[in-house]
Design an enzyme around this catalytic site. Structure first.
Site, mmCIF file in Angstrom:
data_model
loop_
_atom_site.group_PDB
_atom_site.id
_atom_site.type_symbol
_atom_site.label_atom_id
_atom_site.label_comp_id
_atom_site.label_asym_id
_atom_site.label_seq_id
_atom_site.Cartn_x
_atom_site.Cartn_y
_atom_site.Cartn_z
ATOM 1 N N PHE A 1 0.866 -1.189 0.000
ATOM 2 C CA PHE A 1 0.000 0.000 0.000
ATOM 3 C C PHE A 1 0.901 1.238 0.000
ATOM 4 C CE2 PHE A 1 -2.531 3.480 1.454
ATOM 5 C CZ PHE A 1 -3.773 3.248 0.882
ATOM 6 N N ASP B 1 9.442 3.084 1.550
ATOM 7 C CA ASP B 1 8.238 3.844 1.895
ATOM 8 C C ASP B 1 8.004 3.697 3.398
ATOM 9 O OD1 ASP B 1 5.780 4.878 2.403
ATOM 10 O OD2 ASP B 1 4.773 3.976 0.681
ATOM 11 N N LYS C 1 2.517 11.208 7.350
ATOM 12 C CA LYS C 1 1.745 10.897 8.555
ATOM 13 C C LYS C 1 2.229 11.616 9.819
ATOM 14 C CE LYS C 1 -0.014 6.344 7.145
ATOM 15 N NZ LYS C 1 -1.427 6.562 6.913
HETATM 16 C C1 LIG Z 1 3.158 2.948 3.482
HETATM 17 C C2 LIG Z 1 2.235 4.021 3.021
HETATM 18 N N1 LIG Z 1 2.551 4.757 1.948
HETATM 19 C C3 LIG Z 1 1.747 5.743 1.511
HETATM 20 C C4 LIG Z 1 0.548 6.018 2.134
HETATM 21 C C5 LIG Z 1 -0.330 7.117 1.640
HETATM 22 O O1 LIG Z 1 -0.307 8.184 2.508
HETATM 23 P P1 LIG Z 1 -1.470 9.297 2.457
HETATM 24 O O2 LIG Z 1 -2.710 8.655 2.930
HETATM 25 O O3 LIG Z 1 -0.952 10.398 3.329
HETATM 26 O O4 LIG Z 1 -1.571 9.729 1.026
HETATM 27 C C6 LIG Z 1 0.180 5.274 3.261
HETATM 28 C C7 LIG Z 1 -1.090 5.542 3.945
HETATM 29 O O5 LIG Z 1 -1.592 4.796 4.744
HETATM 30 C C8 LIG Z 1 1.027 4.252 3.714
HETATM 31 O O6 LIG Z 1 0.725 3.501 4.772
#
Ligand SMILES: Cc1ncc(COP(=O)(O)O)c(C=O)c1O
Length: 463
Positions: free
Chosen positions: A150, A235, A265
């Site tokens: 994700f 990520d 976050k």
């Molecule tokens: C690992 C990871 N990358 C990217 C995202 C996307 O972040 P955002 O919701 O701030 O766009 C998330 C969101 O949960 C995430 O857990």
């Protein structure tokens, strides 16, 4: 007419669900009402939410991980007030702000081996930026991601999503991307071997399901990327900033040096949308390579003063309150105590995680009565069982939690990193009580399951 926020909130209190039903996401309101999560919270502090009767709830979602410091942390709040009172020139655009420079400097001090920062407004924007930086740096287009990954829900990030339920119906996505199984190094090597891959995107611990990397996986994956000229992009949007008991989750393995690290976050203490790409100078300079390309990628609100000040205050609190160490200690204790419940309950298969990113995985029981009930439920809707845990956890124990992904038997805990011993005891005794109830057939929990299965069937039929 002067705007009066306090009056607005007081006059319209109690209308949030009807307004959302009418103007925003009707289906979300339906979900919340069906599972009994339709409370009216009026206040929040640290890891707690309070409803209008004053009842206290322990929040294990932490806004999907943004409230690592807990909610409304006084230090970040003060920074926000101070910033507004300073009347600074914000977003001048044809200028550079001191606060962004300071936050970049402080962030890089936590992440050895990296030299540059790009600020944006969310996790998914950080992913989009990384896709562009990687393509420009390598002059290649192909992207590799993991099954179950994700990375966000905008089109580029969605291309890297390892779960069809998010992707279906939104195509065509980016053309040149391939998924590889998680923890499978030969498959990764096969994907990289054509030397046409710009980057491998990977979460050091997968958020959907809380899937841990096999020992050595990340180090070897980074080595393979280097061997075949692809960038290794970590990520850390969810795992970063102390969540797993280290500042970055890649630090759990020695010798993993990403080319790009993605953060978002928790970075603003939950106050302001923010995202960041941290990386190597040579990668950045392939995109921002001439004066006429100084603004070739960016976003109007990126580097805004509120986000930058919140980020600076957040990093200070992480250090002052030793929250990364608390996440490691508290997480280890929670994992041990919840893990002990697997001995007691046949429905609980595994407890895993790192720091305060914890998963409880359930699965089919052996004993006959329970097995029959489980099978019936699964026939109605796959993955429904976890709702039977999170609903009483909320209604009886005032613990807010969520299933870790679509059609999964995993409940994920992502609490504030400041979690106390009292909070830990609250979590363990609540799970013990609710899981014990799940083993009673017939019983209230399985009656609830029948009702939920009915709702699920109706919803599938489009009611
Ligand atoms: C690992 C990871 N990358 C990217 C995202 C996307 O972040 P955002 O919701 O701030 O766009 C998330 C969101 O949960 C995430 O857990």
């Amino acid at each position: 007419m002067a705007f009066d926020l306090a009056k607005e909130l007081a006059d319209r209190a109690g209308e949030s669900f009807s307004l959302h039903e009418k103007y925003l996401n009707r289906q979300l309101v339906r979900v919340l009402k069906t599972i009994g999560f339709d409370r009216h919270y009026t206040r929040a502090e640290g890891p707690y939410l309070f409803d209008k009767s004053g009842a206290r709830y322990l929040d294990l979602l932490a806004g999907f991980g943004v409230f690592a410091l807990g909610r409304n942390h006084p230090t970040v709040k003060k920074a926000m007030h101070d910033l507004l009172d300073a009347d600074l020139p914000n977003l001048v655009q044809m200028d550079v702000s001191l606060l962004a420079g300071l936050l970049a400097e402080r962030l890089l001090a936590h992440i050895p081996g990296q030299d540059r920062v790009f600020f944006c407004n969310s996790g998914t924007e950080a992913v989009e930026a990384a896709i562009k930086l990687a393509r420009a740096a390598t002059h290649r287009s192909k992207l590799v991601y993991c099954d179950h990954a994700f990375h966000g829900l905008t089109m580029g990030a969605l291309t890297l999503n390892g779960d069809r339920s998010f992707r279906d119906g939104f195509g065509p996505l980016l053309a040149d991307a391939v998924g590889v199984p998680w923890n499978d190094l030969p498959a990764l090597e096969a994907a990289l071997a054509g030397k046409d891959v710009a980057a491998f995107f990977v979460e050091p611990i997968q958020g959907k399901g809380v899937n841990l990397p096999a020992p050595g996986y990340l180090r070897e994956a980074a080595r393979l990327c280097r061997k075949y000229g692809a960038l290794f992009v970590a990520d850390e949007v969810q795992t970063g900033l102390g969540r797993t008991g280290k500042f970055l989750a890649v630090e759990h393995e020695e010798g993993v040096e990403p080319d790009l690290v993605l953060l978002a976050k928790a970075l603003s203490g939950g106050f302001v949308p923010v995202g960041a790409v941290v990386g190597k100078q040579w990668v950045f300079e392939r995109t921002f390579d001439r004066m006429d390309r100084a603004l070739v990628h960016g976003s109007t609100f990126g580097k805004n003063n509120l986000a930058m000040a919140a980020g600076l205050a957040t990093l200070a609190v992480l250090e002052d309150e030793d929250l990364v160490a608390n996440a490691a200690r508290r997480g280890a204790s929670l994992l041990r105590r919840l893990g002990a419940l697997t001995e007691k309950y046949e429905l609980l298969k595994e407890v895993r995680g790192r720091g305060l990113m914890v998963a409880l995985e359930f699965g089919a029981p052996q004993s006959l009565g329970l097995r029959a009930a489980w099978t019936l439920l699964e026939k109605a809707t796959k993955g429904l069982f976890c709702q039977m845990v999170i609903i009483p956890l909320f209604s009886r124990h005032r613990i807010l939690s969520q299933v870790a992904g679509h059609e999964m038997y995993v409940i994920k805990l992502l609490p504030a990193l400041s979690l106390s011993q009292e909070d830990e005891d609250w979590i363990v005794s609540a799970f013990d009580d609710v899981i014990a109830d799940c083993h009673k057939v017939p019983g209230a929990v399985w009656e609830l399951a029948t009702t939920l299965a009915g709702h699920a069937m109706k919803s599938k039929a489009g009611a």
